[in-house]
Design an enzyme around this catalytic site. Structure first.
Site, PDB file in Angstrom:
ATOM      1  N   ASP A 192       0.010  -2.022  -5.192  1.00 39.26           N
ATOM      2  CA  ASP A 192       1.270  -1.785  -4.483  1.00 39.26           C
ATOM      3  C   ASP A 192       1.378  -0.336  -4.017  1.00 39.26           C
ATOM      4  OD1 ASP A 192       3.678  -2.507  -3.404  1.00 39.26           O
ATOM      5  OD2 ASP A 192       4.787  -2.497  -5.297  1.00 39.26           O
ATOM      6  N   GLY A 193       2.085  -0.143  -2.914  1.00 39.57           N
ATOM      7  CA  GLY A 193       2.395   1.217  -2.458  1.00 39.57           C
ATOM      8  C   GLY A 193       1.696   1.627  -1.162  1.00 39.57           C
ATOM      9  N   ASN A 194       1.042   0.678  -0.494  1.00 43.41           N
ATOM     10  CA  ASN A 194       0.367   1.024   0.768  1.00 43.41           C
ATOM     11  C   ASN A 194       1.367   1.533   1.809  1.00 43.41           C
ATOM     12  OD1 ASN A 194      -1.849  -0.030  -0.480  1.00 43.41           O
ATOM     13  ND2 ASN A 194      -2.052  -1.828   0.845  1.00 43.41           N
ATOM     14  N   ARG A 251       7.280 -10.830   5.518  1.00 43.74           N
ATOM     15  CA  ARG A 251       7.148  -9.552   6.242  1.00 43.74           C
ATOM     16  C   ARG A 251       7.056  -9.808   7.751  1.00 43.74           C
ATOM     17  NH1 ARG A 251       3.763  -5.398   2.482  1.00 43.74           N
ATOM     18  NH2 ARG A 251       4.854  -5.930   0.571  1.00 43.74           N
ATOM     19  N   ASN A 275       4.846 -12.719   0.653  1.00 44.72           N
ATOM     20  CA  ASN A 275       4.545 -11.701   1.668  1.00 44.72           C
ATOM     21  C   ASN A 275       4.617 -12.242   3.101  1.00 44.72           C
ATOM     22  OD1 ASN A 275       2.172  -9.898  -0.438  1.00 44.72           O
ATOM     23  ND2 ASN A 275       4.280  -9.372   0.042  1.00 44.72           N
TER      24      ASN A 275
END
Ligand code: IPE
Ligand code: IPE
Ligand code: MG
Length: 246
Positions: free
Chosen positions: A26-28, A77, A74
């Site tokens: 996580d965190g891209n 998105r 996801n």
């Protein structure tokens, strides 16, 4: 005094080394945002981190590494981001397959990847088939994966067997249930890592994490590397796993 011979690289099952590690990468997006770059730039660096960390996991003697690449949630998105992620997945499979084969890695996928584009499904099936006979370790990519859906699917499979008369309800126990999950032939999950400072499981390996050690790190996924993995393993090594006993 006799000096001990230098130890070879740790083998699978080496003491203190988790057999099965899962990572919520996580965190891209935040990595990209901090650099005023589009989110795709963070995902691209995220793929580089996948290459680094998969290599490091092999060197550390981890038998199975399961990476959460795309959750069943996801799809919420924006379409453009989903398309970018699928493009990166295509690129990863095309560019990485030779190395996976030469390194003896078994590639596996969990999650309902058949809902992805037909060409991608073919690429995945091909990569999985071409690595199936390798000696290991195992690299598992979770694609369109949701743990609750996995558990529901397992319940449905067992319910069908009961309805067919091939399974007695009383024969359903934890082992039988685990045997109906996508992770059935992987080692038990020892360690779950999540990057980026979030402290939740986001529908990842809920059943399998029952007694896994959890390590949450602030590092954003594109910055994660072999050293970060080794540090997480060090934390794991200091934990006392009791499994309910004393
Ligand atoms: C993880 O990074 C990659 C995927 C979920 C595909 P994010 O895209 O969730 O990054 P943040 O959480 O927005 O920073
Ligand atoms: C979890 O990350 C899914 C993957 C890493 C593939 P998310 O960024 O989608 O999770 P939430 O939405 O913050 O819980
Ligand atoms: Mg995120």
């Amino acid at each position: 005094m006799k000096v001990a011979a230098q130890q070879p690289a740790p083998l699978s099952g080496a003491p203190g080394v988790p057999r099965h590690v899962a990572i919520i990468m996580d965190g891209n997006g935040r990595w990209a945002k901090a650099r005023r770059l589009p989110r795709i730039a963070g995902h691209k660096q995220g793929v580089e981190a996948v290459r680094r960390v998969a290599r490091a996991a092999r060197e550390l003697g981890i038998e199975a590494l399961t990476l959460y690449a795309f959750s069943s949630e996801n799809w919420r998105r924006p379409e453009t981001e989903v398309r970018d992620l699928m493009g990166l997945l295509r690129h990863f499979l095309a560019s990485e397959l030779d190395e996976l084969i030469s390194e003896g890695v078994i590639l596996r996928v969990i999650g309902d990847y058949t809902k992805m584009a037909p060409d991608l499904v073919r690429m995945i099936d091909d990569a999985v088939a071409r690595t199936a006979g390798n000696p290991g370790p195992v690299l598992v990519i979770a694609l369109n994966y949701g743990s609750q859906a996995e558990i529901v699917a397992a319940a449905r499979t067992l319910a069908r067997d009961v309805a067919d008369g091939t399974l007695a309800p009383d024969a359903i126990d934890e082992a039988r249930f685990a045997g109906a999950l996508a992770t059935r032939d992987l080692p038990p999950l020892d360690l779950m890592i999540r990057t980026s400072g979030e402290q939740r499981l986001s529908n990842f390996l809920l059943w399998q994490a029952a007694y896994a050690e959890l390590v949450f790190v602030d590092t954003l996924w594109p910055d994660f590397d072999g050293k970060c993995l080794a540090a997480a393993l060090e934390q794991y090594g200091m934990r006392e796993r009791r499994f309910g006993g004393l």
